[in-house]
Design a protein around this motif. Structure first.
Motif, PDB file in Angstrom:
ATOM      1  N   ILE A  38       0.864  -1.353   0.005  1.00 55.17           N
ATOM      2  CA  ILE A  38       0.015  -0.050  -0.065  1.00 55.17           C
ATOM      3  C   ILE A  38       0.983   1.241   0.034  1.00 55.17           C
ATOM      4  CG2 ILE A  38      -1.925   1.302   1.103  1.00 55.17           C
ATOM      5  CD1 ILE A  38      -2.688  -1.375   2.417  1.00 55.17           C
ATOM      6  N   ALA A  39       0.936   1.771  -1.238  1.00 57.09           N
ATOM      7  CA  ALA A  39       2.049   2.982  -1.255  1.00 57.09           C
ATOM      8  C   ALA A  39       1.800   4.039  -0.416  1.00 57.09           C
ATOM      9  CB  ALA A  39       2.194   3.311  -2.778  1.00 57.09           C
ATOM     10  N   GLU A  40       0.707   4.847  -0.360  1.00 56.15           N
ATOM     11  CA  GLU A  40       0.363   5.779   0.513  1.00 56.15           C
ATOM     12  C   GLU A  40      -0.907   5.583   1.405  1.00 56.15           C
ATOM     13  OE1 GLU A  40       1.968   8.376   0.896  1.00 56.15           O
ATOM     14  OE2 GLU A  40       3.627   7.691  -1.006  1.00 56.15           O
ATOM     15  N   PRO A  41      -0.783   4.826   2.515  1.00 60.64           N
ATOM     16  CA  PRO A  41      -1.874   4.675   3.413  1.00 60.64           C
ATOM     17  C   PRO A  41      -2.250   5.752   4.167  1.00 60.64           C
ATOM     18  CG  PRO A  41       0.311   4.018   4.539  1.00 60.64           C
ATOM     19  CD  PRO A  41       0.590   4.278   2.923  1.00 60.64           C
ATOM     20  N   ASN A  42      -3.838   5.880   4.109  1.00 60.96           N
ATOM     21  CA  ASN A  42      -4.255   6.878   5.004  1.00 60.96           C
ATOM     22  C   ASN A  42      -4.422   6.788   6.340  1.00 60.96           C
ATOM     23  OD1 ASN A  42      -6.695   5.350   5.687  1.00 60.96           O
ATOM     24  ND2 ASN A  42      -7.247   5.939   3.181  1.00 60.96           N
ATOM     25  N   GLN A  43      -4.649   7.623   7.023  1.00 58.61           N
ATOM     26  CA  GLN A  43      -4.980   7.710   8.638  1.00 58.61           C
ATOM     27  C   GLN A  43      -5.597   6.463   8.986  1.00 58.61           C
ATOM     28  OE1 GLN A  43      -3.009   9.627  10.621  1.00 58.61           O
ATOM     29  NE2 GLN A  43      -3.891   8.633  12.468  1.00 58.61           N
ATOM     30  N   GLN A  44      -6.673   6.249   8.376  1.00 56.02           N
ATOM     31  CA  GLN A  44      -7.678   5.113   8.973  1.00 56.02           C
ATOM     32  C   GLN A  44      -6.985   3.718   8.544  1.00 56.02           C
ATOM     33  OE1 GLN A  44     -11.534   4.884   6.836  1.00 56.02           O
ATOM     34  NE2 GLN A  44     -12.063   2.856   7.910  1.00 56.02           N
ATOM     35  N   GLN A  45      -6.020   3.572   7.543  1.00 55.93           N
ATOM     36  CA  GLN A  45      -5.414   2.303   6.905  1.00 55.93           C
ATOM     37  C   GLN A  45      -4.235   2.290   8.036  1.00 55.93           C
ATOM     38  OE1 GLN A  45      -4.487   3.402   3.056  1.00 55.93           O
ATOM     39  NE2 GLN A  45      -6.208   2.024   2.304  1.00 55.93           N
ATOM     40  N   VAL A  46      -3.426   3.309   8.512  1.00 52.55           N
ATOM     41  CA  VAL A  46      -2.595   3.112   9.315  1.00 52.55           C
ATOM     42  C   VAL A  46      -2.854   2.644  10.910  1.00 52.55           C
ATOM     43  CG1 VAL A  46      -0.861   4.676  10.771  1.00 52.55           C
ATOM     44  CG2 VAL A  46      -1.058   4.946   8.222  1.00 52.55           C
ATOM     45  N   GLU A  47      -4.212   3.297  11.270  1.00 52.71           N
ATOM     46  CA  GLU A  47      -4.758   2.649  12.606  1.00 52.71           C
ATOM     47  C   GLU A  47      -4.938   1.257  12.562  1.00 52.71           C
ATOM     48  OE1 GLU A  47      -8.091   5.321  13.045  1.00 52.71           O
ATOM     49  OE2 GLU A  47      -7.092   7.200  13.449  1.00 52.71           O
ATOM     50  N   GLU A  48      -5.437   0.903  11.322  1.00 50.90           N
ATOM     51  CA  GLU A  48      -5.746  -0.556  11.320  1.00 50.90           C
ATOM     52  C   GLU A  48      -4.466  -1.386  11.574  1.00 50.90           C
ATOM     53  OE1 GLU A  48      -8.459  -2.700  10.721  1.00 50.90           O
ATOM     54  OE2 GLU A  48      -9.740  -0.840  11.451  1.00 50.90           O
ATOM     55  N   ARG A  99     -14.640  -5.548  16.741  1.00 47.20           N
ATOM     56  CA  ARG A  99     -14.759  -4.502  17.574  1.00 47.20           C
ATOM     57  C   ARG A  99     -16.132  -4.244  17.197  1.00 47.20           C
ATOM     58  NH1 ARG A  99     -11.133  -2.079  14.661  1.00 47.20           N
ATOM     59  NH2 ARG A  99     -12.053  -0.409  14.710  1.00 47.20           N
ATOM     60  N   ARG A 100     -16.657  -3.695  18.242  1.00 45.52           N
ATOM     61  CA  ARG A 100     -18.219  -3.146  18.121  1.00 45.52           C
ATOM     62  C   ARG A 100     -18.327  -1.881  17.380  1.00 45.52           C
ATOM     63  NH1 ARG A 100     -20.732  -3.483  24.368  1.00 45.52           N
ATOM     64  NH2 ARG A 100     -20.513  -5.903  24.721  1.00 45.52           N
ATOM     65  N   ASP A 101     -17.204  -0.959  17.284  1.00 47.42           N
ATOM     66  CA  ASP A 101     -17.519  -0.103  16.646  1.00 47.42           C
ATOM     67  C   ASP A 101     -16.725  -0.157  14.925  1.00 47.42           C
ATOM     68  OD1 ASP A 101     -14.712  -0.176  17.254  1.00 47.42           O
ATOM     69  OD2 ASP A 101     -14.369   1.712  17.482  1.00 47.42           O
ATOM     70  N   ALA A 102     -16.479  -1.222  14.861  1.00 48.79           N
ATOM     71  CA  ALA A 102     -15.735  -1.622  13.431  1.00 48.79           C
ATOM     72  C   ALA A 102     -16.885  -1.594  12.433  1.00 48.79           C
ATOM     73  CB  ALA A 102     -15.099  -3.012  13.519  1.00 48.79           C
ATOM     74  N   ARG A 103     -16.500  -1.063  11.303  1.00 48.71           N
ATOM     75  CA  ARG A 103     -17.245  -1.025  10.146  1.00 48.71           C
ATOM     76  C   ARG A 103     -17.068  -2.314   9.113  1.00 48.71           C
ATOM     77  NH1 ARG A 103     -16.088   0.909   5.100  1.00 48.71           N
ATOM     78  NH2 ARG A 103     -14.249   1.876   5.719  1.00 48.71           N
ATOM     79  N   ARG A 104     -18.018  -2.905   9.218  1.00 49.99           N
ATOM     80  CA  ARG A 104     -17.732  -4.274   8.135  1.00 49.99           C
ATOM     81  C   ARG A 104     -18.276  -3.945   7.063  1.00 49.99           C
ATOM     82  NH1 ARG A 104     -20.677  -9.211  11.456  1.00 49.99           N
ATOM     83  NH2 ARG A 104     -19.540 -10.287   9.823  1.00 49.99           N
ATOM     84  N   GLU A 105     -17.501  -4.746   6.156  1.00 48.51           N
ATOM     85  CA  GLU A 105     -17.608  -4.663   4.413  1.00 48.51           C
ATOM     86  C   GLU A 105     -17.818  -6.157   4.159  1.00 48.51           C
ATOM     87  OE1 GLU A 105     -14.360  -2.968   2.497  1.00 48.51           O
ATOM     88  OE2 GLU A 105     -14.594  -0.854   3.647  1.00 48.51           O
ATOM     89  N   THR A 168     -13.369  -6.054   8.228  1.00 43.24           N
ATOM     90  CA  THR A 168     -13.775  -4.929   9.094  1.00 43.24           C
ATOM     91  C   THR A 168     -12.812  -3.908   8.566  1.00 43.24           C
ATOM     92  OG1 THR A 168     -12.023  -5.143  10.686  1.00 43.24           O
ATOM     93  CG2 THR A 168     -14.177  -5.902  11.027  1.00 43.24           C
ATOM     94  N   GLY A 169     -13.143  -2.461   8.323  1.00 45.88           N
ATOM     95  CA  GLY A 169     -12.308  -1.469   7.918  1.00 45.88           C
ATOM     96  C   GLY A 169     -12.234  -1.423   6.749  1.00 45.88           C
ATOM     97  N   ASP A 170     -10.992  -0.877   6.213  1.00 41.95           N
ATOM     98  CA  ASP A 170     -10.474  -0.765   4.843  1.00 41.95           C
ATOM     99  C   ASP A 170     -10.179  -2.106   4.198  1.00 41.95           C
ATOM    100  OD1 ASP A 170      -9.288   1.514   2.638  1.00 41.95           O
ATOM    101  OD2 ASP A 170      -7.967  -0.450   2.767  1.00 41.95           O
ATOM    102  N   GLY A 171     -10.943  -2.380   2.971  1.00 40.67           N
ATOM    103  CA  GLY A 171     -11.107  -3.473   2.356  1.00 40.67           C
ATOM    104  C   GLY A 171      -9.450  -4.045   1.722  1.00 40.67           C
ATOM    105  N   VAL A 172      -8.698  -2.992   1.397  1.00 38.93           N
ATOM    106  CA  VAL A 172      -7.212  -3.255   0.821  1.00 38.93           C
ATOM    107  C   VAL A 172      -6.583  -3.737   1.878  1.00 38.93           C
ATOM    108  CG1 VAL A 172      -5.479  -2.383  -0.478  1.00 38.93           C
ATOM    109  CG2 VAL A 172      -7.875  -1.746  -1.133  1.00 38.93           C
ATOM    110  N   VAL A 173      -6.525  -3.054   3.181  1.00 35.57           N
ATOM    111  CA  VAL A 173      -5.845  -3.255   4.254  1.00 35.57           C
ATOM    112  C   VAL A 173      -6.115  -4.680   4.923  1.00 35.57           C
ATOM    113  CG1 VAL A 173      -5.246  -2.791   6.729  1.00 35.57           C
ATOM    114  CG2 VAL A 173      -5.574  -0.903   4.984  1.00 35.57           C
ATOM    115  N   ASP A 174      -7.375  -4.815   4.912  1.00 36.68           N
ATOM    116  CA  ASP A 174      -8.212  -6.223   5.355  1.00 36.68           C
ATOM    117  C   ASP A 174      -7.517  -7.390   4.547  1.00 36.68           C
ATOM    118  OD1 ASP A 174     -10.137  -7.795   6.971  1.00 36.68           O
ATOM    119  OD2 ASP A 174     -10.634  -8.333   4.868  1.00 36.68           O
ATOM    120  N   LYS A 175      -7.333  -7.113   3.413  1.00 37.00           N
ATOM    121  CA  LYS A 175      -6.788  -8.561   2.560  1.00 37.00           C
ATOM    122  C   LYS A 175      -5.193  -8.525   2.952  1.00 37.00           C
ATOM    123  CE  LYS A 175     -10.020  -8.194  -1.172  1.00 37.00           C
ATOM    124  NZ  LYS A 175     -10.230  -7.901  -2.706  1.00 37.00           N
ATOM    125  N   VAL A 176      -4.382  -7.305   2.851  1.00 40.52           N
ATOM    126  CA  VAL A 176      -3.163  -7.350   3.243  1.00 40.52           C
ATOM    127  C   VAL A 176      -2.822  -7.984   4.400  1.00 40.52           C
ATOM    128  CG1 VAL A 176      -1.219  -5.887   3.498  1.00 40.52           C
ATOM    129  CG2 VAL A 176      -2.436  -5.285   1.661  1.00 40.52           C
TER     130      VAL A 176
END
Length: 225
Positions: A38-48, A99-105, A168-176
């Motif tokens: 992931i060349a340029e991860p955003n803040q949400q991706q970094v948190e994951e 997590r309860r606050d996780a956004r599921r995809e 949960t969270g970002d789909g690309v980060v999830d796969k990685v």
């Protein structure tokens, strides 16, 4: 069994200090994701990424401490590999409950092992584990065969959990991160198999296998959303 409490407390204390020094921060999460495509991860991706690392590193000091309560076996390299493999197993089992606050995809198609993992990594681990089992069986090393069997079960459970856990969270980060979990567990399993089969001669070889397989990058097509 007499427990050496003073060395045990000192050992766990040292591990906790190391944990504080190595505690994952945003820079660690960003480097992890860049390393895995992931060349340029955003803040949400970094948190994951940071959360993924925390699940694992938080467990290691206590698992190292648990070694003092078990009968001594193997060499230091083998015990290190088992601790890290156990930590990876527990972290993946914890991740099965999002997590309860996780956004599921939700995914439209069923996810399979080879949708996220390298076939070469999985095949190499399977070949090494089978060869080790045959070798130990022929030499009637049933004690070491038992440790090998436990490591195979751990790798199998980690692999299943990495594939099956809720997204949960970002789909690309999830796969990685799923791919990384499978590759790391396969590398650890291969290292354990080599270490228990040829110890102490092959400890270094096992570490090289772990590093090589754990750092095998995913196919870019497999992480594209």
């Amino acid at each position: 069994m007499d427990v050496p409490w003073v060395p045990l407390v000192g050992f766990v204390g040292t591990s906790l200090v190391a944990l504080l020094v190595l505690w994952p921060r945003e820079g660690n999460g960003e480097r992890l994701l860049k390393k895995w495509g992931i060349a340029e991860p955003n803040q949400q991706q970094v948190e994951e990424g940071v959360r993924y690392l925390k699940r694992r590193r938080l467990l290691y000091p206590w698992l190292y401490g648990a070694l003092w309560l078990l009968p001594q076996w193997g060499n230091n390299t083998t015990q290190l590999l088992v601790v890290v493999l156990t930590g990876t197993l527990l972290a993946e089992l914890i991740a099965l409950r999002p997590r309860r606050d996780a956004r599921r995809e939700a995914t439209l198609t069923r996810r399979g092992l080879f949708d996220i993992a390298s076939g070469w990594v999985v095949l190499l681990y399977a070949v090494i584990a089978i060869c080790s089992a045959v070798y130990l069986g022929l030499h009637q090393r049933w004690d070491l065969l038992g440790w090998l069997a436990l490591s195979v079960v751990a790798v199998a459970v980690i692999t299943w959990a990495a594939v099956a856990r809720p997204a949960t969270g970002d789909g690309v980060v999830d796969k990685v991160l799923r791919t990384r979990s499978v590759h790391v567990s396969a590398g650890l399993g291969a290292a354990v198999a080599v270490a228990v089969t040829l110890e102490p001669r092959a400890g270094f070889v096992g570490l090289l296998l772990w590093i090589g397989m754990a750092n095998t990058k995913p196919d870019p097509a497999k992480i594209t959303p």
